[in-house]
Design a protein around this motif. Structure first.
Motif, PDB file in Angstrom:
ATOM      1  N   ASP B  14      28.645  49.964  49.644  1.00 58.94           N
ATOM      2  CA  ASP B  14      29.992  50.273  50.130  1.00 58.94           C
ATOM      3  C   ASP B  14      30.676  49.047  50.737  1.00 58.94           C
ATOM      4  OD1 ASP B  14      28.580  49.986  52.425  1.00 58.94           O
ATOM      5  OD2 ASP B  14      29.082  51.950  53.273  1.00 58.94           O
ATOM      6  N   GLY B  15      30.201  47.879  50.380  1.00 62.35           N
ATOM      7  CA  GLY B  15      30.859  46.656  50.868  1.00 62.35           C
ATOM      8  C   GLY B  15      32.019  46.264  49.968  1.00 62.35           C
ATOM      9  N   ASP B  16      32.384  45.002  50.010  1.00 61.45           N
ATOM     10  CA  ASP B  16      33.480  44.460  49.195  1.00 61.45           C
ATOM     11  C   ASP B  16      33.190  44.718  47.710  1.00 61.45           C
ATOM     12  OD1 ASP B  16      35.282  42.875  47.783  1.00 61.45           O
ATOM     13  OD2 ASP B  16      35.134  41.176  49.183  1.00 61.45           O
ATOM     14  N   ASP B  18      34.367  43.524  45.142  1.00 61.71           N
ATOM     15  CA  ASP B  18      34.362  42.319  44.304  1.00 61.71           C
ATOM     16  C   ASP B  18      33.033  41.555  44.393  1.00 61.71           C
ATOM     17  OD1 ASP B  18      36.958  42.789  43.546  1.00 61.71           O
ATOM     18  OD2 ASP B  18      37.831  41.454  45.054  1.00 61.71           O
ATOM     19  N   THR B  19      32.173  41.954  45.301  1.00 66.99           N
ATOM     20  CA  THR B  19      30.906  41.235  45.475  1.00 66.99           C
ATOM     21  C   THR B  19      30.147  41.191  44.150  1.00 66.99           C
ATOM     22  OG1 THR B  19      30.790  42.081  47.724  1.00 66.99           O
ATOM     23  CG2 THR B  19      28.771  41.119  46.826  1.00 66.99           C
ATOM     24  N   PRO B  20      29.779  40.002  43.686  1.00 63.40           N
ATOM     25  CA  PRO B  20      29.007  39.945  42.446  1.00 63.40           C
ATOM     26  C   PRO B  20      27.652  40.644  42.593  1.00 63.40           C
ATOM     27  CG  PRO B  20      29.966  37.793  42.936  1.00 63.40           C
ATOM     28  CD  PRO B  20      30.173  38.658  44.155  1.00 63.40           C
ATOM     29  N   TRP B  23      24.736  38.892  44.331  1.00 59.92           N
ATOM     30  CA  TRP B  23      24.579  38.855  45.792  1.00 59.92           C
ATOM     31  C   TRP B  23      24.222  40.222  46.340  1.00 59.92           C
ATOM     32  CZ3 TRP B  23      23.410  34.248  46.634  1.00 59.92           C
ATOM     33  CH2 TRP B  23      24.058  33.179  45.999  1.00 59.92           C
ATOM     34  N   GLY B  39      27.031  30.225  39.528  1.00 63.79           N
ATOM     35  CA  GLY B  39      28.093  31.134  39.945  1.00 63.79           C
ATOM     36  C   GLY B  39      29.211  31.310  38.934  1.00 63.79           C
ATOM     37  N   ILE B  40      29.108  30.652  37.765  1.00 66.97           N
ATOM     38  CA  ILE B  40      30.186  30.746  36.771  1.00 66.97           C
ATOM     39  C   ILE B  40      29.653  31.062  35.365  1.00 66.97           C
ATOM     40  CG2 ILE B  40      31.767  29.243  38.055  1.00 66.97           C
ATOM     41  CD1 ILE B  40      30.986  26.987  36.068  1.00 66.97           C
ATOM     42  N   ALA B  41      28.496  31.697  35.291  1.00 66.37           N
ATOM     43  CA  ALA B  41      27.939  32.119  33.996  1.00 66.37           C
ATOM     44  C   ALA B  41      27.633  30.955  33.064  1.00 66.37           C
ATOM     45  CB  ALA B  41      28.862  33.137  33.299  1.00 66.37           C
ATOM     46  N   ARG B  55      22.907  40.409  31.177  1.00 70.67           N
ATOM     47  CA  ARG B  55      24.179  40.284  31.887  1.00 70.67           C
ATOM     48  C   ARG B  55      24.025  39.225  32.971  1.00 70.67           C
ATOM     49  NH1 ARG B  55      29.576  40.800  31.476  1.00 70.67           N
ATOM     50  NH2 ARG B  55      30.382  40.680  33.575  1.00 70.67           N
ATOM     51  N   ARG B  56      25.031  38.337  33.066  1.00 73.05           N
ATOM     52  CA  ARG B  56      25.010  37.333  34.132  1.00 73.05           C
ATOM     53  C   ARG B  56      25.531  37.997  35.399  1.00 73.05           C
ATOM     54  NH1 ARG B  56      22.233  35.175  30.443  1.00 73.05           N
ATOM     55  NH2 ARG B  56      23.169  33.595  29.091  1.00 73.05           N
ATOM     56  N   VAL B  59      28.776  36.910  37.587  1.00 78.22           N
ATOM     57  CA  VAL B  59      30.175  37.176  37.226  1.00 78.22           C
ATOM     58  C   VAL B  59      30.389  38.668  36.976  1.00 78.22           C
ATOM     59  CG1 VAL B  59      30.632  34.868  36.346  1.00 78.22           C
ATOM     60  CG2 VAL B  59      29.753  36.604  34.785  1.00 78.22           C
ATOM     61  N   PRO B  61      31.262  41.901  39.005  1.00 75.83           N
ATOM     62  CA  PRO B  61      31.602  42.545  40.280  1.00 75.83           C
ATOM     63  C   PRO B  61      30.835  43.859  40.406  1.00 75.83           C
ATOM     64  CG  PRO B  61      33.575  42.072  38.971  1.00 75.83           C
ATOM     65  CD  PRO B  61      32.401  41.810  38.093  1.00 75.83           C
TER      66      PRO B  61
END
Lengths: 209, 152, 713
Positions: B14-16, B18-20, B23, B39-41, B55-56, B59, B61
């Protein structure tokens, strides 16, 4: 994120074009409205002119990058080979172990706090490379035009179906909503679709060369 | 609230939104086998299986993972996984080892779809996984060995 | 929680009585291997034996892929007569005395020296532990020690039929007085040295269980990232953190000497917070020249009064002026290179209730990092424990005099009240843009050929930063050139040091990264010019260098040198001695799809003295080749107009990928010489070998690296 055709109102698109005006050769004014070609009285000449206008979209790197001549898509306005090296595979969606979907999700994803020049990863539910018979890379607009009309090389589509595809397909529409840090193709999908529709109506004549 | 399964266990976040996923897995679920590398695949160190495909996670969310099944190196199971890990150990593929979770996730996915891969198939599956130690020759060999093991 | 300390002091290898501190177990830091516990008995500073029969070696060298855990364990197991299955390895504590690299005089990993400097020390540690076990068995069984034998982890006495594993005798053994010097085995009796023993760290590196610094976690831990400038030498002028503080999960923002630190409850929040910072940088002291301006400035320095003589024999000027002499000249430019280890730099700080501090990091100079952490955090050095972790590669990056990375990490922790553990991490961008590069160099080469086709003079000038920060000659700038292995009668090698605000560092094989390229491509061109075969021509010039010749002959044999090469391909050769290890390589190259070099095959012969573990040696050659190949083909960090750093991540600082990896075949030359290192020496020959093949294929010599322009492939 919504799909571009629906979310990019004309005003926003114009603003986007304005913001990009300092960019490269592709960052010209938007697309001319089809009506601007009404002054051309010869239908064939008008058809060619309409297609040439649509060509600003078709030959934009945003489109050509995924219509490569080889097995690897391209990237960027300089159309360099895609990094990481991904290969089209049998179904044009990559190869087992590294499909398009390994990195490209259903929507564009903003990259936060990493490379300053890489602001987002493109996304679409059907992200894939165009089949090899639909390759545009390295071809003239005339060659692409002939190819688009050829059911053998356009996925078996009639010209009417081509019009619908260009005007409504949401993967085509991604070109106008390519995600942060990426220059969109000019105009709007609506105008682009209308250019294609009029081109067909005027005989779907291809530019020479 | 975002719900997903991680290695077969029900999880929610239930956090942000957008968090990948990377993380979420590492910081919130404390599973650290999945690595950060770019951090950019570009490097593949963060590779997981999302609904059965690679899946990377860097990237991805977490909002896009709602309702999905996520498998990390810690939850890897099955004939391909066993063969790959055994083959990796047999010829000592890893050097620093940091990228190897991602390499193995890609290799297992490859073998699940292509049990008898050619060198081209291996390039196709593995070219997105960087190994700065350049253990590539052994990765290639181990994939062929794993394939043979599964067959034999 | 408090530190566990073993029950008794022990005699360290140096003969000093030193308290033995092991990495604590049961701390809040999760996932960190305890590195032993109460059930382990320390035989000496390097060997512990568990009641469960396990033998744990303490590696004074960090394991980041080059295999010291396995190599050092082999040395101990050999002399201990242990079974390989009972061997374990952990990192030793930080200690510049007990765990000194005998080649450096302080604890440190680098210069491909781990095995070379430990060769006798770790065998001695194993032999000593064996003697203590035997003494304990003799006492326990009441039999003469001389009648006791040890094999594959079993201690036995034939006469009485008594037999035991190590564990049952460990406690008693630890109380024995160690022999002053235990006798080492005759090499002919080696049973483990020379075998392809499986690496100790492989299993946990295939199942996600291996713990690196980035994986160390603690309750209530903060994650911190620092906003850095994009110009070298820039400092913070001012910053606005209003937006950063609004990010969900961001806890604090502080200025530190290196930039602006953002602290958050999780990594993503920290990254998002950093991205939301608005920092104004003071560029007044920054490097503002571009890379091409730097290269021009380097070039113009040649011949200036600050020239330092690195090597001189005969009379070069005289040779050039001889009648009928033909000369060849070249200028070569080498770019800045980032190391780009897979795991970016990171450290975890946990302050304990007793005021002591645990630091977790992939430390290449652990005691230096420990002292730095103590100084910056203000914690008594005796209360700072530097817990060395497995590291995701280094290639030189983690070895920094003065510990500048640790200075940043410790400053970030010191800026907090210390009540929460802090993980400081670099992103890939911090890594690529963080300096400590293989410096940029310009080489000017000139050689003369007499009318009989003999190379009579070699004149080389090298311009670049001194990695060691010296004003006088820095040997790391000229190594491999100043001691040119080729018998050329007149030789002059000069060096110019350049001062820049861009911090330099050793990068896998240090000076040989550029001198090996310059020497081996230039000699190849000269040989071609006089119509000599690249292998035979080299051999003829290597009369005084039998080990160079040995590897060259071996690699030529492996590649069937002189046989037909497939259509469209060419071969190139290079031989480089670095860190006292000799490596010769032959490559086969074609023009790839993009018009750029495609390397199909590499044959490699290595002479590193006694081969402890041939499989590890082969792996290091394969890896060194792949690492070097990626760099010569693709890599450069450049400063753009105005001095801003241009690259930032793997999309523009390319790594070799699996589809670009050639097939590598390695032969390890049998030798009874003392072992030398293999971590670096595989790297120098690959660049010149590829460039030589490429020149023969295209007619164009490679004068500037990387070979492939940005975005070409």
């Amino acid at each position: 994120m919504k799909h571009p055709r629906l979310s990019l109102a004309g005003g926003a698109a114009a603003l986007a074009m304005l913001m990009l005006s300092a960019g490269g050769a592709w960052a010209q004014e938007g697309l001319k409205a089809p009506a601007e070609f009404d002054q051309i009285t010869d239908p064939s000449a008008r058809s060619v002119a309409l297609f040439e206008e649509a060509g600003k979209v078709i030959q934009h790197p945003r489109c050509v990058n995924c219509h490569p001549a080889g097995d690897r898509p391209l990237q960027g306005m300089d159309m360099h080979p895609h990094q990481p090296p991904v290969f089209r595979g049998e179904s044009n969606i990559g190869m087992p172990g590294m499909m398009c979907g390994t990195c490209h999700g259903a929507e564009n994803v903003e990259i936060v706090g990493q490379a300053a020049d890489l602001k987002s990863i493109p996304g679409h539910p059907l992200w894939h490379v165009a089949p090899i018979e639909m390759a545009w890379e390295g071809k003239t607009l005339g060659q692409i035009c002939v190819q688009i009309k050829d059911p053998e090389r356009n996925g078996g589509k009639t010209l009417d179906e081509i019009v619908v595809h260009m005007a409504e397909d949401s993967l085509v529409g991604w070109g106008w909503n390519p995600g942060a840090g990426r220059e969109p193709v000019p105009g709007t999908q609506e105008v682009f679709g209308e250019l294609i529709r009029r081109w067909v109506a005027d005989g779907a004549v291809c530019p020479t060369g | 609230m975002i719900n997903f399964t991680l290695n077969g266990e029900e999880k929610s976040f239930d956090g942000d939104p957008d968090t990948p996923l990377l993380w979420v897995i590492r910081d919130f679920e404390k599973l650290t086998g999945t690595k950060y590398g770019c951090g950019i695949a570009q490097c593949g160190a963060c590779t997981v299986h999302l609904d059965g495909s690679t899946r990377r996670s860097c990237v991805t969310p977490i909002s896009s993972v709602d309702g999905s099944e996520v498998t990390t190196i810690e939850g890897l199971a099955g004939a391909e996984a066993e063969a790959v890990q055994k083959a990796w150990v047999a010829i000592d593929v890893p050097q620093c080892g940091y990228c190897q979770s991602g390499q193995i996730m890609s290799a297992v996915a490859l073998l699940q779809y292509t049990p008898k891969p050619t060198d081209e198939d291996i390039d196709g599956a593995m070219a997105g996984n960087i190994c700065r130690c350049a253990t590539y020759q052994r990765i290639r060999q181990a994939i062929h060995d794993a394939s043979d093991m599964m067959e034999g | 929680m408090t530190m566990h300390t073993t029950r008794r002091a022990f005699l360290a290898g140096t003969g000093l009585v030193i308290g033995f501190a092991i990495a604590p177990r049961g701390f809040a830091a999760e996932g960190v291997p305890a590195g032993g516990g109460d059930a382990l008995e320390a035989m000496n500073a390097f060997v512990k034996i568990g009641t469960d029969d396990t033998v744990t070696i303490l590696s004074k060298h960090i394991e980041f892929g080059q295999g010291p855990f396995t190599g050092l364990a082999t040395l101990i197991a050999e002399e201990l007569d242990a079974d390989w299955s009972q061997m374990r390895a952990v990192h030793s504590p930080a200690d510049d005395k007990v765990y000194a690299n005998l080649a450096f005089g302080l604890q440190g990993t680098g210069g491909s020296s781990s095995i070379a400097n430990s060769w006798e020390q770790y065998r001695q540690a194993g032999a000593t532990a064996r003697a203590m076990l035997v003494a304990a068995a003799a006492e326990e069984w009441g039999v003469p020690a001389a009648e006791i034998s040890v094999s594959k982890g079993r201690i036995s006495h034939a006469g009485s039929g008594k037999e035991s594993g190590f564990g049952a005798l460990a406690d008693k053994a630890a109380q024995q007085t160690p022999p002053a010097e235990a006798k080492l085995k005759d090499p002919k009796d080696f049973v483990l040295i020379g075998k392809d023993l499986p690496k100790l760290d492989t299993p946990e590196k295939t199942n996600g269980k291996a713990v690196y610094t980035l994986d160390v976690t603690a309750d209530n831990m903060l994650v911190a990232v620092v906003a850095h400038p994009d110009h070298f030498g820039a400092t913070v002028k001012s910053f606005d953190d209003a937006e950063a503080r609004k990010v969900q999960g961001v806890v604090d923002v502080k200025q530190v000497p290196q930039g602006v630190a953002v602290y958050a409850d999780n990594t993503y929040a920290a990254l998002k917070g950093r991205a939301a910072l608005n920092v104004e940088w003071d560029l007044s002291g920054a490097e503002k020249r571009s890379s091409s301006e730097l290269a021009a400035d380097f070039s113009s320095q040649i011949g200036g009064s600050d020239a330092l003589e690195a090597s001189k024999r005969g009379d070069v000027d005289q040779a050039f002026s001889e009648d009928g002499t033909v000369s060849l000249e070249a200028e070569m430019v080498f770019p800045f290179l980032a190391h780009a280890p897979m795991e970016p730099l990171d450290a975890v700080f946990i302050k304990r209730d007793d005021g002591s501090l645990d630091v977790y990091s992939g430390a290449q100079f652990p005691a230096m990092d420990q002292a730095t952490a103590a100084e910056i955090t203000g914690v008594d050095p005796a209360k700072v424990r530097l817990n060395t972790q497995l590291a995701g590669g280094s290639f030189g990056r983690r070895a920094q005099f003065g510990s500048p990375y640790m200075q940043e990490a410790a400053a970030v922790f010191a800026a907090t009240d210390g009540s929460r553990p802090v993980k400081h991490m670099w992103t890939r961008e911090d890594d690529i843009r963080g300096g400590f590069y293989r410096p940029m160099y310009v080489h000017r080469m000139k050689a003369s050929i007499d009318p009989d086709g003999r190379i009579t003079a070699w004149d080389q000038t090298i311009v670049g930063q001194s990695i060691m920060g010296k004003a006088d000659l820095d040997e790391t700038s000229v190594e491999g050139a100043a001691n040119l292995p080729y018998a050329i009668p007149n030789l002059r090698v000069m060096s110019h040091n350049v001062a820049l605000p861009i911090p330099p560092l050793w990068w896998r094989s240090v000076g040989h990264t550029h001198t090996g390229f310059a020497v081996e491509t230039f000699v190849d061109e000269l040989l071609q010019k006089v119509g000599k075969d690249p292998v035979e021509g080299r051999l003829a010039l290597l009369g005084d260098e039998p080990r160079h010749m040995g590897t060259l002959r071996k690699v030529a044999e492996m590649a069937d040198w002189g046989s037909a090469v497939p259509e469209g391909r060419e071969r190139g050769v290079a031989v480089v001695k670095s860190f006292n290890t000799y490596v010769a390589q032959i490559v086969e190259v074609s023009r790839g799809e993009s018009g750029m070099p495609k390397v199909h095959k590499v044959w490699c012969a290595v002479d590193c003295g006694v081969a402890i573990n041939p499989n590890v040696i082969r792996a290091q050659m394969e890896g060194g080749i792949g690492y070097g190949l990626g760099a010569v083909l693709f890599d450069e960090v450049t400063l753009g107009k105005g001095g801003g750093i241009e690259q930032s991540n793997f999309h523009d600082y390319r790594s070799l990928r699996i589809n670009e990896m050639p097939h590598v075949e390695v032969a390890v030359i049998a030798s009874s010489e003392k072992p030398t290192g293999v971590g670096e020496p595989g790297t120098p020959p690959i660049g010149p070998a590829v460039a030589n093949a490429w020149r023969r294929l295209t007619g164009s010599p490679v004068r500037r690296l990387p070979i492939v322009p940005a975005g070409m492939a």
